[in-house]
Design a protein around this motif. Structure first.
Motif, PDB file in Angstrom:
ATOM      1  N   LEU A   1      58.930  19.737 -59.808  1.00  0.00           N
ATOM      2  CA  LEU A   1      58.074  18.888 -60.630  1.00  0.00           C
ATOM      3  C   LEU A   1      57.760  19.585 -61.951  1.00  0.00           C
ATOM      4  CD1 LEU A   1      56.447  16.194 -60.575  1.00  0.00           C
ATOM      5  CD2 LEU A   1      54.492  17.554 -59.791  1.00  0.00           C
ATOM      6  N   SER A   2      57.865  18.843 -63.030  1.00  0.00           N
ATOM      7  CA  SER A   2      57.597  19.412 -64.353  1.00  0.00           C
ATOM      8  C   SER A   2      57.018  18.331 -65.260  1.00  0.00           C
ATOM      9  CB  SER A   2      58.890  19.962 -64.975  1.00  0.00           C
ATOM     10  OG  SER A   2      59.818  18.914 -65.197  1.00  0.00           O
ATOM     11  N   ASP A   3      56.440  18.770 -66.364  1.00  0.00           N
ATOM     12  CA  ASP A   3      55.940  17.814 -67.356  1.00  0.00           C
ATOM     13  C   ASP A   3      57.085  16.969 -67.896  1.00  0.00           C
ATOM     14  OD1 ASP A   3      53.048  18.606 -67.565  1.00  0.00           O
ATOM     15  OD2 ASP A   3      53.952  20.521 -68.114  1.00  0.00           O
ATOM     16  N   GLU A   4      58.241  17.593 -68.110  1.00  0.00           N
ATOM     17  CA  GLU A   4      59.405  16.873 -68.641  1.00  0.00           C
ATOM     18  C   GLU A   4      59.853  15.777 -67.673  1.00  0.00           C
ATOM     19  OE1 GLU A   4      58.893  20.695 -70.499  1.00  0.00           O
ATOM     20  OE2 GLU A   4      59.178  20.169 -68.384  1.00  0.00           O
ATOM     21  N   LEU A   5      59.801  16.060 -66.366  1.00  0.00           N
ATOM     22  CA  LEU A   5      60.206  15.060 -65.378  1.00  0.00           C
ATOM     23  C   LEU A   5      59.260  13.860 -65.411  1.00  0.00           C
ATOM     24  CD1 LEU A   5      61.931  14.134 -62.980  1.00  0.00           C
ATOM     25  CD2 LEU A   5      60.407  15.424 -61.479  1.00  0.00           C
ATOM     26  N   LEU A   6      57.963  14.099 -65.466  1.00  0.00           N
ATOM     27  CA  LEU A   6      56.993  13.003 -65.505  1.00  0.00           C
ATOM     28  C   LEU A   6      57.148  12.170 -66.765  1.00  0.00           C
ATOM     29  CD1 LEU A   6      53.787  14.766 -64.107  1.00  0.00           C
ATOM     30  CD2 LEU A   6      55.328  13.204 -62.918  1.00  0.00           C
ATOM     31  N   ILE A   7      57.432  12.816 -67.886  1.00  0.00           N
ATOM     32  CA  ILE A   7      57.648  12.086 -69.136  1.00  0.00           C
ATOM     33  C   ILE A   7      58.905  11.230 -69.036  1.00  0.00           C
ATOM     34  CG2 ILE A   7      58.108  12.307 -71.601  1.00  0.00           C
ATOM     35  CD1 ILE A   7      55.227  12.947 -70.751  1.00  0.00           C
ATOM     36  N   ALA A   8      59.968  11.771 -68.414  1.00  0.00           N
ATOM     37  CA  ALA A   8      61.207  11.005 -68.256  1.00  0.00           C
ATOM     38  C   ALA A   8      60.983   9.788 -67.364  1.00  0.00           C
ATOM     39  CB  ALA A   8      62.295  11.901 -67.667  1.00  0.00           C
ATOM     40  N   LEU A   9      60.207   9.958 -66.297  1.00  0.00           N
ATOM     41  CA  LEU A   9      59.921   8.842 -65.403  1.00  0.00           C
ATOM     42  C   LEU A   9      58.987   7.825 -66.043  1.00  0.00           C
ATOM     43  CD1 LEU A   9      59.376  10.810 -62.059  1.00  0.00           C
ATOM     44  CD2 LEU A   9      61.358   9.418 -62.667  1.00  0.00           C
ATOM     45  N   SER A  10      58.373   8.201 -67.155  1.00  0.00           N
ATOM     46  CA  SER A  10      57.434   7.314 -67.847  1.00  0.00           C
ATOM     47  C   SER A  10      58.057   6.647 -69.066  1.00  0.00           C
ATOM     48  CB  SER A  10      56.189   8.102 -68.289  1.00  0.00           C
ATOM     49  OG  SER A  10      55.606   8.778 -67.203  1.00  0.00           O
ATOM     50  N   SER A  11      59.345   6.864 -69.299  1.00  0.00           N
ATOM     51  CA  SER A  11      59.991   6.307 -70.496  1.00  0.00           C
ATOM     52  C   SER A  11      60.111   4.792 -70.383  1.00  0.00           C
ATOM     53  CB  SER A  11      61.381   6.921 -70.671  1.00  0.00           C
ATOM     54  OG  SER A  11      62.241   6.510 -69.633  1.00  0.00           O
ATOM     55  N   GLU A  12      60.294   4.145 -71.512  1.00  0.00           N
ATOM     56  CA  GLU A  12      60.382   2.687 -71.551  1.00  0.00           C
ATOM     57  C   GLU A  12      61.612   2.177 -70.802  1.00  0.00           C
ATOM     58  OE1 GLU A  12      60.253   1.371 -75.540  1.00  0.00           O
ATOM     59  OE2 GLU A  12      58.193   2.035 -75.911  1.00  0.00           O
ATOM     60  N   LYS A  13      62.676   2.987 -70.762  1.00  0.00           N
ATOM     61  CA  LYS A  13      63.901   2.564 -70.079  1.00  0.00           C
ATOM     62  C   LYS A  13      63.722   2.537 -68.559  1.00  0.00           C
ATOM     63  CE  LYS A  13      66.984   4.538 -73.588  1.00  0.00           C
ATOM     64  NZ  LYS A  13      68.086   5.515 -73.819  1.00  0.00           N
ATOM     65  N   HIS A  14      62.783   3.326 -68.074  1.00  0.00           N
ATOM     66  CA  HIS A  14      62.624   3.486 -66.629  1.00  0.00           C
ATOM     67  C   HIS A  14      61.759   2.378 -66.052  1.00  0.00           C
ATOM     68  CE1 HIS A  14      62.483   5.593 -62.807  1.00  0.00           C
ATOM     69  NE2 HIS A  14      63.285   6.516 -63.305  1.00  0.00           N
ATOM     70  N   VAL A  15      62.151   1.875 -64.863  1.00  0.00           N
ATOM     71  CA  VAL A  15      61.333   0.875 -64.177  1.00  0.00           C
ATOM     72  C   VAL A  15      60.061   1.538 -63.665  1.00  0.00           C
ATOM     73  CG1 VAL A  15      63.366  -0.439 -63.465  1.00  0.00           C
ATOM     74  CG2 VAL A  15      62.414   1.267 -61.914  1.00  0.00           C
ATOM     75  N   HIS A  16      59.121   0.713 -63.227  1.00  0.00           N
ATOM     76  CA  HIS A  16      57.872   1.249 -62.710  1.00  0.00           C
ATOM     77  C   HIS A  16      58.119   1.968 -61.391  1.00  0.00           C
ATOM     78  CE1 HIS A  16      55.709  -0.711 -65.827  1.00  0.00           C
ATOM     79  NE2 HIS A  16      55.980  -1.931 -65.409  1.00  0.00           N
ATOM     80  N   LEU A  17      57.773   3.247 -61.356  1.00  0.00           N
ATOM     81  CA  LEU A  17      57.888   4.012 -60.120  1.00  0.00           C
ATOM     82  C   LEU A  17      56.843   3.506 -59.125  1.00  0.00           C
ATOM     83  CD1 LEU A  17      59.691   6.508 -59.330  1.00  0.00           C
ATOM     84  CD2 LEU A  17      57.620   7.878 -59.606  1.00  0.00           C
ATOM     85  N   GLU A  18      57.230   3.413 -57.840  1.00  0.00           N
ATOM     86  CA  GLU A  18      56.306   2.925 -56.818  1.00  0.00           C
ATOM     87  C   GLU A  18      55.746   4.052 -55.959  1.00  0.00           C
ATOM     88  OE1 GLU A  18      58.474   0.015 -54.634  1.00  0.00           O
ATOM     89  OE2 GLU A  18      58.610  -1.395 -56.319  1.00  0.00           O
ATOM     90  N   HIS A  19      56.583   5.036 -55.619  1.00  0.00           N
ATOM     91  CA  HIS A  19      56.137   6.138 -54.755  1.00  0.00           C
ATOM     92  C   HIS A  19      56.710   7.454 -55.271  1.00  0.00           C
ATOM     93  CE1 HIS A  19      54.588   3.400 -51.643  1.00  0.00           C
ATOM     94  NE2 HIS A  19      55.672   2.684 -51.867  1.00  0.00           N
ATOM     95  N   LEU A  20      55.834   8.425 -55.402  1.00  0.00           N
ATOM     96  CA  LEU A  20      56.244   9.787 -55.738  1.00  0.00           C
ATOM     97  C   LEU A  20      55.598  10.716 -54.723  1.00  0.00           C
ATOM     98  CD1 LEU A  20      57.573  11.908 -57.573  1.00  0.00           C
ATOM     99  CD2 LEU A  20      55.500  11.862 -58.994  1.00  0.00           C
ATOM    100  N   ARG A  21      56.446  11.388 -53.914  1.00  0.00           N
ATOM    101  CA  ARG A  21      55.936  12.314 -52.904  1.00  0.00           C
ATOM    102  C   ARG A  21      56.260  13.737 -53.324  1.00  0.00           C
ATOM    103  NH1 ARG A  21      56.842  12.967 -46.333  1.00  0.00           N
ATOM    104  NH2 ARG A  21      56.703  15.238 -46.349  1.00  0.00           N
ATOM    105  N   ILE A  22      55.245  14.585 -53.293  1.00  0.00           N
ATOM    106  CA  ILE A  22      55.394  15.983 -53.676  1.00  0.00           C
ATOM    107  C   ILE A  22      54.953  16.867 -52.505  1.00  0.00           C
ATOM    108  CG2 ILE A  22      54.804  17.765 -55.345  1.00  0.00           C
ATOM    109  CD1 ILE A  22      56.270  15.428 -56.583  1.00  0.00           C
ATOM    110  N   ASP A  23      55.842  17.744 -52.039  1.00  0.00           N
ATOM    111  CA  ASP A  23      55.505  18.718 -51.000  1.00  0.00           C
ATOM    112  C   ASP A  23      55.211  20.055 -51.670  1.00  0.00           C
ATOM    113  OD1 ASP A  23      55.988  16.755 -49.179  1.00  0.00           O
ATOM    114  OD2 ASP A  23      57.886  17.560 -48.449  1.00  0.00           O
ATOM    115  N   VAL A  24      53.983  20.510 -51.512  1.00  0.00           N
ATOM    116  CA  VAL A  24      53.577  21.796 -52.090  1.00  0.00           C
ATOM    117  C   VAL A  24      53.563  22.805 -50.948  1.00  0.00           C
ATOM    118  CG1 VAL A  24      51.916  22.959 -53.575  1.00  0.00           C
ATOM    119  CG2 VAL A  24      52.105  20.463 -53.642  1.00  0.00           C
TER     120      VAL A  24
END
Length: 435
Positions: A244-267
């Protein structure tokens, strides 16, 4: 009197021979009906294929195989492509697993006759290297099929991680190249790497919607970024925190990307004292603006001293699970920084009561509808107050009886009635954890 009873029995047909005569009449009538049906051609072997297909879909595979031996029509139905679109290969070694296994001869028949029909495939393997290698051998032979979903499920570690990486990648690449419409991929605990993800993206970027790849140590942040940049239809993603990174979250938030429904993070902490990076609040804010209804699920398996980077700023987590002991301080920060929280599970805390922390969570986390507490301590008064503040929106309330500490206001016998009153339904504390 006896003569009267005999007369009644004879009149009603209830004498010694009455039931026998009835059974003869019934069997004769049944035979006539069956003969009439046979004359009309309504026998079992003449059932339409679509009806047979519907029936066969509800049968276990072994029963389906036995049914195929009845007649030629049923055997033809057994080999209909529609019955082989979905299949789960169960690969277990008798020496290391008590689970059943798919028969080797059946596997050969599937690859020979039905591999081009397969669309929804999963492999359930035990911890042995032999089972993982068997799964890869099957994958490498699926050259004529175009899968839509693929799941590699290890019932116990290490399985796929123990086999040669090159062998696994080679088999997986066969599927990635030949499946041009892969929409769901579950490859947790596997040696998948960045180059193989590039092959996946090159052939399935327009169709991929779900990707679960937790505990994949050979994948780097650059590898997952490649997926996020190209797979704009991705709706569900599961990965470890180190990806997980800031760059990944920004990419998933771009206008080209559909709305994400589920993001699971295992820490997960691999070694005590491990250092974890932080994610900027602005990156999370971008995600919420782009996908305001997405679920952020986080599983924490950390040692107490490793929580320092987390819950310092607001985070849009909706489902939060603590698999190891977590301190009062961290739970206090959860109440301040997780306003979107819907579900909270705390497996252990220690011997210090969580009264203030629970009250704060009830005040700040206004969407909370499910909570589970294991080896913790909460005074009965604080627990009743927490339930009173949350009210009927608490759909799931799993609290061990040992968690509740009697005080000057409530004894354990009083808790049942008081909590039930505020929930609007009957409630009892759990005798063992339900999560």
């Amino acid at each position: 009197m006896k003569r009267g009873l005999q007369e009644n029995e004879q009149e009603e047909g209830g004498g010694p021979s009455g039931g026998y005569q009835k059974s003869i009449k019934w069997s004769t009538k049944q035979e006539e009906e069956e003969k009439e049906l046979e004359e009309q051609g309504a026998s079992w072997e003449c059932l339409p294929q679509e009806i047979l297909l519907h029936i066969f879909q509800y049968l276990p595979l072994l029963d389906r195989a036995y049914a195929s031996l009845v007649c030629r029509g049923w055997n033809q139905a057994f080999h209909m492509p529609e019955l082989w679109r979905c299949f789960e290969f169960e690969l277990n070694q008798p020496a290391s697993s008590y689970l059943k296994a798919t028969h080797p001869e059946l596997i050969k028949q599937i690859i020979k006759k039905h591999s081009n029909h397969l669309q929804y495939v999963s492999f359930k393997v035990d911890s042995s290297r032999e089972s993982a290698e068997a799964a890869c051998n099957i994958l490498s032979q699926l050259v004529n099929c175009s899968l839509k979903t693929l799941g590699l499920i290890s019932t116990a570690r290490p399985s796929f991680m123990e086999m040669p990486k090159s062998h696994f990648i080679s088999a997986l690449t066969v599927v990635f190249v030949n499946s041009k419409s892969l929409s769901s991929l579950k490859i947790d605990d596997t040696p998948v790497d960045d180059p193989s993800l590039k092959v996946l993206v090159a052939n399935n970027s327009d169709t991929l919607k779900l990707l679960k790849m937790s505990s994949c140590p050979h994948v780097s942040p650059a590898g997952i970024m490649c997926v996020a940049d190209q797979c704009h239809g991705l709706r569900e993603l599961a990965l470890n925190y180190h990806l997980l990174s800031d760059e990944l979250l920004i990419a998933l938030s771009s206008e080209k990307h559909v709305h994400l429904e589920h993001l699971r993070i295992d820490v997960v902490s691999e070694n005590p004292g491990q250092q974890f990076h932080t994610i900027k609040k602005s990156s999370w804010d971008a995600m919420v603006r782009h996908s305001p209804k997405f679920n952020l699920v986080m599983y924490f398996y950390l040692y107490e001293e490793e929580f320092d980077p987390f819950f310092r700023d607001e985070i849009p987590v909706t489902h939060l699970y603590f698999g190891r002991s977590v301190s009062k301080d961290v739970l206090g920060r959860v109440g301040l920084t997780c306003p979107r929280l819907v579900e909270l599970v705390v497996c252990a805390n220690g011997l210090r009561p969580l009264d203030e922390e629970l009250i704060r969570i009830a005040q700040r986390c206004t969407q909370l509808s499910a909570i589970g507490l294991g080896e913790c301590e909460v005074s009965c008064s604080a627990f009743v107050e927490f339930v009173k503040m949350c009210g009927k929106r608490l759909k799931q309330l799993s609290i061990m009886e040992e968690v509740l500490v009697p005080d000057h206001r409530y004894e354990l016998d009083d808790i049942h009635w008081e909590v039930s009153k505020h929930l609007g339904r009957v409630w009892f504390p759990d005798m063992m954890p339900t999560w």
